[in-house]
Write an enzyme that holds these catalytic residues in place. Structure first.
Site: not given
Ligand code: GFB
Length: 311
Positions: A137, A12, A210
């Site tokens: 995961y 929570h 996405r």
């Molecule tokens: O949100 P995110 O980390 O999750 O990244 P995923 C989505 C996309 O955004 C990727 C890009 O293509 C990243 O390279 N991106 C651009 C960034 N700039 C950034 C940044 O500053 N930070 C991050 N984090 N990303 C996760 C999974 O994948 O999604 C998990 O690893 C989970 O298992 C989650 O399912 C919902 O959609 O790529």
């Protein structure tokens, strides 16, 4: 099950669990049971079993999980696999042992194969190889889904699972190394604006597609599934609104009001090229999201400013 039933919301304190607690309270559920990590360690099988034995719990929403963005997932696959597997097995098995009437398990769209026809239908599960950056995961979430399915088949338990697409909203993790893309971009643009920087660096190529859902919309869907969904197959929940990471970055830039340029860091992973969920099952239950991407981003940025998450 009714609004006085004792319902355990596992997790929570997280973004998803807090939204689900708010949703159930708003709809008149008065007997929600919550435990902090120091009060109940979900990784400890004995503690979890004693807790279920003691509490006479009637319903469970299992949103406790180790979660993170693409880099955290990729770099700590053992931890993501182990912790999520153990939480799922401990809670789902104890719920079955100690008479829980209904359980909803929260998974993720990354359970579906990397290269599967889009939008991804629930029956695409296990038809191909997973995206490697989140395989640990995803395997744990598939195991949780299958536990629900098998306990239903073997013991007649009303245990179901929900697979949401990428979520965001209040109480998200805004740490740049471990967060998902939306809180990371909100922080990057906010800090760049404050420090009058000329550019913001976006990970990857900007081309991955996405689909983002505000966590309050997910919470409503989870409550509806808790009340009315008992099928064997999992159920997808998502917005139906697809954007590229570049388009998302431009939208966040506008919401935050940053005036510099965007650059792309190709040394960071893109992850799966496209991740759009097929949502006709949840739509047929009468659910649709209330936030658009723009209004959800505005609400989340406002929340981060008001709570001091961003200064
Ligand atoms: O949100 P995110 O980390 O999750 O990244 P995923 C989505 C996309 O955004 C990727 C890009 O293509 C990243 O390279 N991106 C651009 C960034 N700039 C950034 C940044 O500053 N930070 C991050 N984090 N990303 C996760 C999974 O994948 O999604 C998990 O690893 C989970 O298992 C989650 O399912 C919902 O959609 O790529």
């Amino acid at each position: 099950m009714n609004q006085q039933s004792k319902i355990f919301i596992a997790g929570h304190r997280g973004m998803v669990g807090s939204a689900i607690s708010r949703e159930f309270s708003k709809k008149g559920y008065t007997n929600l049971l919550t435990k902090t990590r120091s009060e109940l360690d979900l990784l400890d099988q004995k503690e979890v079993h004693e807790f279920f034995q003691r509490e006479s719990i009637e319903g469970v929403v299992l949103c406790a999980a180790k979660v993170g963005g693409i880099l955290a997932n990729n770099n700590a696959q053992a931890d993501f696999l182990y912790e999520n597997l153990v939480i799922a097995t401990n809670v789902i098995h104890a719920a079955a042992e100690y008479g829980v009437n209904k359980l909803v398990f929260l998974g993720s769209a990354c359970i579906y194969p990397k290269l599967v026809p889009q939008p991804m239908r629930e029956d695409a599960l296990l038809t191909g190889k997973l995206e490697p950056t989140n395989e640990g995961y995803a395997i744990a979430k598939i195991a949780g889904l299958k536990l629900c399915e098998k306990y239903k088949l073997q013991y007649g338990k009303d245990f179901v699972s929900v697979m949401p697409n990428n979520l965001y909203g209040p109480f998200d993790n805004f740490d740049l190394q471990s967060s998902h893309v939306i809180p990371a971009l909100i922080r990057k643009f906010h800090e760049a604006k404050k420090e009058k920087k000329k550019e913001v660096v976006i990970w990857g190529s900007g081309t991955p597609l996405r689909e983002f859902l505000h966590v309050d919309d997910l919470a409503e869907a989870v409550r509806m599934v808790f009340e009315d969904y008992s099928e064997l197959e999992t159920i997808n929940v998502a917005s139906g609104e697809e954007v590229s990471i570049r388009e998302l970055a431009e939208e966040v830039q506008k919401v935050v009001g940053f005036e510099g340029v965007l650059t792309f860091d190709s040394s960071k992973p893109d992850g799966t090229p496209r991740k759009l969920l097929e949502i006709s099952k949840i739509n047929a239950m009468g659910w649709k999201p209330s936030y658009t991407l723009k209004s959800g981003l505005e609400q989340t940025y406002q929340w981060a400013l008001e709570t001091g998450e961003l200064r």
